[in-house]
Enzyme design. Structure first.
Site, mmCIF file in Angstrom:
data_model
loop_
_atom_site.group_PDB
_atom_site.id
_atom_site.type_symbol
_atom_site.label_atom_id
_atom_site.label_comp_id
_atom_site.label_asym_id
_atom_site.label_seq_id
_atom_site.Cartn_x
_atom_site.Cartn_y
_atom_site.Cartn_z
ATOM 1 N N SER A 94 0.824 -1.211 0.000
ATOM 2 C CA SER A 94 0.000 0.000 0.000
ATOM 3 C C SER A 94 0.855 1.256 0.000
ATOM 4 O O SER A 94 0.579 2.217 -0.726
ATOM 5 C CB SER A 94 -0.933 -0.001 1.210
ATOM 6 O OG SER A 94 -1.814 -1.103 1.176
ATOM 7 N N SER A 101 -15.257 0.476 -1.881
ATOM 8 C CA SER A 101 -13.807 0.480 -1.782
ATOM 9 C C SER A 101 -13.287 1.864 -1.401
ATOM 10 O O SER A 101 -13.659 2.865 -2.023
ATOM 11 C CB SER A 101 -13.170 0.067 -3.117
ATOM 12 O OG SER A 101 -11.761 0.187 -3.053
ATOM 13 N N SER A 102 -12.402 1.897 -0.415
ATOM 14 C CA SER A 102 -11.753 3.156 -0.046
ATOM 15 C C SER A 102 -10.827 3.643 -1.154
ATOM 16 O O SER A 102 -10.472 4.822 -1.202
ATOM 17 C CB SER A 102 -10.948 2.969 1.235
ATOM 18 O OG SER A 102 -9.870 2.057 1.041
ATOM 19 N N GLU A 124 -8.997 -6.704 4.802
ATOM 20 C CA GLU A 124 -7.967 -7.509 4.147
ATOM 21 C C GLU A 124 -7.423 -8.615 5.064
ATOM 22 O O GLU A 124 -6.830 -9.589 4.597
ATOM 23 C CB GLU A 124 -6.808 -6.618 3.701
ATOM 24 C CG GLU A 124 -6.037 -5.978 4.848
ATOM 25 C CD GLU A 124 -5.165 -4.821 4.394
ATOM 26 O OE1 GLU A 124 -3.959 -4.893 4.638
ATOM 27 O OE2 GLU A 124 -5.694 -3.854 3.815
#
Length: 427
Positions: free
Chosen positions: A26, A168-169, A315
């Site tokens: 990320s 979704s962010s 996640e």
């Protein structure tokens, strides 16, 4: 063609290992985007090298950035953005972070991806760009949006956009990361139910500010002011989500696993795994003098069932579900309806695969109820999903004859997972 089956190693004794994990996917992919949009060169140290990060680097190169790689260090020199063809694989960060960047390019950018990516929601990204004045063309089928094209003219006016990011962010993060380069910046207003994985939006805001961008953040509203993105020397933290299967190994075997360089403070959602483990009865110690996180399981791996809202840390669900399947009582995992739109429908996949090994699993509207039963071996299907693969490896530690289908799918975020896992088990 049938994918290769990997015999998951069984732990004949409690595992004891120190397991360094590579950099955060990320953070690496956000740093690559910001570096490609910056006003000067950037250095990214400790970067993750995996399929997702290689796809991001290749895509940014194709659009005009110069990116060289030496081990786990990326050197990025921005260039004029232009048309290109981009392969997204199954990487949500590439699918959702790069269309706003493509709107700044001079030319047409074609986005293609793996067939399984058709199941990943894209409306929040494409609709928001259309509302901001970008030219977006695609298949016209909302159920199968790929391939699609973003045709840029070298800039985008920007402004305020209202979107539903409840799937979704990454819809929010993608706009924010590129927003400083829009003429008027961007204000993103979320109009739907709670945003999943909100810490990832906070990570984007934090990294933008580190790159010198002025960001205002409020409840369901974010404003990125126009201005330069500064070149920066990024140092990437270890990927805490990728660490969780190894920590889970200590929990299920009653062993001890140590992860070096665990950050004292972080925006990575994977840090919450420490609290989940403690709720299950596992001992967790974070040593401030050397940054080592040490997890020690209970004797014979006994774990308590839990009731957890995983909305912000979805996640982690496959790993948590694997732990729940071998716990001493019922677990209820909630807040994760959005996982039906991840690499695969993770709720359906977990129910199917855990049930196939003998566990009693029920899907709810927004999660899973897991009632442990004695497990037996069998084929654990992964659905091209790296986190399903690692969950199967965790169960294989305490369940003989688990065969994990396509362990190579872990290359999405950890190319040498199977080697690291075997070394941990063998000590």
């Amino acid at each position: 063609m049938t994918a290769e089956l990997w015999p998951a190693p069984v732990a004949s004794s409690p595992v004891s290992a120190t397991v360094p994990v590579p950099g955060s996917k990320s953070i690496t992919n956000r740093a690559l985007v910001l570096a490609a949009l910056a006003d000067g060169p950037s250095l990214i140290d400790g970067a993750l090298r995996s399929r997702d990060t290689d796809l991001m680097a290749d895509a940014l190169r194709a659009m005009g950035a110069s990116i060289t790689v030496d081990g786990d260090t990326f050197t990025v020199v921005p260039g004029d953005l232009h048309g290109a063809e981009i392969e997204c694989g199954l990487a949500g960060t590439v699918l959702r972070f790069l269309p706003p960047v493509a709107a700044l390019a001079d030319g047409e950018v074609l986005f293609t991806a793996d067939d399984a990516a058709q199941k990943r929601p894209m409306g929040g990204t494409l609709d928001s760009l259309d509302a901001l004045g970008a030219r977006v063309t695609g298949s016209g089928d909302p159920e199968r949006p790929l391939p699609f094209r973003v045709t840029g003219t070298g800039g985008l006016l920007g402004g305020e956009v209202h979107i539903d990011a409840s799937a979704s962010s990454q819809f929010v993060s993608g706009l924010l990361l590129a927003g400083a380069r829009f003429d008027e910046g961007v204000t993103v207003v979320h109009t739907g139910t709670a945003i999943p994985s909100l810490p990832h939006v906070e990570m984007s805001v934090e990294m933008l500010r580190t790159a010198g961008v002025h960001v205002d953040a409020g409840f369901n509203r974010w404003t990125v002011h126009p201005g330069p993105v500064k070149g920066h020397h990024w140092v990437v933290e270890p990927d805490l989500s990728n660490a969780t299967p190894f920590l889970a190994a200590a929990a299920v075997t009653g062993g001890t696993v140590r992860i070096p360089d665990w950050p004292m403070t972080t925006s990575q959602p994977g840090d919450q795994f420490r609290v989940i483990l403690q709720d299950m009865g596992v001992n967790v110690e974070h040593y401030t003098h050397n940054g080592v996180l040490e997890v020690s399981g209970r004797p014979e791996g006994h774990l308590r069932g839990i009731s957890w809202d995983l909305h912000d840390v979805g996640e982690l669900t496959p790993t948590v579900a694997a732990l729940c399947a071998v716990a001493d009582g019922r677990s209820h995992l909630s807040g994760i309806a959005h996982l039906r739109g991840h690499e695969t429908d993770r709720l359906a996949a977990l129910q199917r695969e855990l049930s196939s090994l003998g566990c009693d699993v029920t899907q709810t509207e927004d999660g899973l109820i897991i009632d442990p039963q004695p497990l037996t071996g069998g084929v654990w299907h992964t659905y091209a999903d790296h986190r399903m693969a690692t969950a199967g490896a965790v169960l294989g530690l305490v369940t003989p004859d688990v065969l994990v289908e396509d362990i190579a799918t872990t290359s999405k975020t950890m190319p040498d997972f199977d080697l690291r896992w075997t070394q941990m088990v063998e000590g």
